[in-house]
Design an enzyme around this catalytic site. Sequence first.
Site, mmCIF file in Angstrom:
data_model
loop_
_atom_site.group_PDB
_atom_site.id
_atom_site.type_symbol
_atom_site.label_atom_id
_atom_site.label_comp_id
_atom_site.label_asym_id
_atom_site.label_seq_id
_atom_site.Cartn_x
_atom_site.Cartn_y
_atom_site.Cartn_z
ATOM 1 N N SER A 139 1.032 -1.180 0.066
ATOM 2 C CA SER A 139 -0.063 0.078 0.018
ATOM 3 C C SER A 139 0.980 1.331 0.024
ATOM 4 O O SER A 139 1.517 1.584 -0.903
ATOM 5 C CB SER A 139 -0.919 0.034 1.150
ATOM 6 N N ASP A 300 -6.419 2.102 -3.019
ATOM 7 C CA ASP A 300 -7.222 1.612 -2.318
ATOM 8 C C ASP A 300 -7.799 2.883 -1.352
ATOM 9 O O ASP A 300 -8.838 3.011 -0.666
ATOM 10 C CB ASP A 300 -7.150 0.248 -1.464
#
Length: 586
Positions: A139, A300
């Site tokens: 991430s 995301d």
Amino acid sequence: QNPKTSAIVKQLLAEGNARELQKYFGSRMEFGTAGLRAAMGAGISHMNDLTIIQTTQGFCRYLEKNFSDLKKRGVVIGFDARAHLSSGGSSKRFARLAANTFISQGVPVYLFSDIIPTPFVPYTVTHLKLCAGIMVTASHNPKQDNGYKVYWENGAQIISPHDKGISQAIEENQEPWPQAWDDKLIDSSLLLHDPYAMVNKDYFKDIQKQCFHRNINKETNLKFVHTSVHGVGHKFVQLAFKAFDLSPPFAVPEQKDPDPEFPTVKYPNPEEGKGVLTLSFALAEKDGAKIILANDPDADRLAVAEKQESGEWKVFSGNELGALLGWWIFTCWKNNNRDTHAVKDVYMLSSTVSSKILRAIALKEGFHFEETLTGFKWMGNRAKQLMDQGKAVLFAFEEAIGYMCCPAVLDKDGVSAAVITAEMASFLATRNLSLSQQLKAVYDEYGFHITKASYFICHDPKVIQQLFDNLRNFDGKNTYPKSCGRFKVSGIRDLTTGYDSSQPDQKAILPTSKSSQMITFTFANGGVATMRTSGTEPKIKYYSELCAPPGNSDIEQLKKELDELVNALEKHFFQPEKNNLQRKTE
């Protein structure tokens, strides 16, 4: 068998460097509900070919035990663009090794042939009715890190007890199976499928169900800048805008292509605010764009900034954007559902450390609001339970700029959130309203919710343990603080021990976890503050909020009160000097 990690270990052995070897081999990475997250490098404490093989072997055995039809249904594997030259590790290589492990056991694998946003993995699990999904990504962590994120058959991230079961299976399957290292074998296997083209078509078709103002989108003069911060988001946000009939956003040229070095930012995390957006501001000024949309590297999460009348840029907090998207998604739902009884089956969710603004909107509008533990694994799983009961889960969010705007993905999704935010902004522009003005209107109608969150960095688990032990034994054994500076404490919920002073039996309703620290204090002035440890970083985080009923419009006074509460929290509960904690540097 990776020559680079092997050479690193041999070198340390030749030097007799016991300290470094202890670091590499002293303890295995822990597999938790977030899967794995660690630096790439040699040894069992790092992400590398061997630890990926071992992890996948354990996961494969665990799935075989849980699904009799695993060999019929299979799994999906995706990856981001991370790579680490010195150890030879990369997300793509790890994904291929994981695919090879499953295929060697006769399990079909849907391996994306190119980089994708994380939400495409949970989407594919649900869409193709697979048993599980793996996303190789770290991430927005620093560039040397990588991670291994796991989804269950319901399309949500795993929750306990699956993490324990997988962890145990990894322990039992550490010897690499024959041909475990030879990932070229998968290329000729009939069990390998590439879902890239299909998902790229179907995902964008599915998110169009959240497009309600196509005509406005076609006509709008509003300009947007998008940055993918050297990650995977660029192509997919462009496609999302196209799916909504919006003109494509201007892409920050220096950041639009994937680059595992993240050369233009200190941290590739849009949550860190203005520092990550410097190039976006410059491009927006040049092209006359009013709104910036920023994804984190695996797309995301979403950060949003808007140019104010004063010429200043406002970066919305996760809670502010949560308030706007919650208001917007409910408004769109209401305009498309004339049946007044249907609202009783509508739900929105947020995590317990996020703003309670959705609760205020739900109370007034008549839908249901639920809070869950921190993290989308809880919201995704709860959303699925509710959907299986025939309920409509319109929206879920957490303050860490994560938004689930579309029921096709039971996890945070920065791609759909970006395009839905763009449509909302385009609609508001037709009413001569900015996002900031609409946010104020939401607070005017449902009550001001002011939040402030930050963190301290602490690399010593003993200090963290001691800090929380002190709070549990503040005025003698087993007594929590009765006040924090001048602020009187009116309630305590401790989700590490399961204590909740507000419940008749003093037992917390939300699930408790002894392995992570989390205490929430409610104050007599209506303030709430939560202190918790992070599952993926060496941080002690805090979240605070003051909620006022509608009509209390003295926002400056509320902000001052919250600032003072936060200062007291830092001084009396964190004691940064005594505990040698490092402040978040702006």
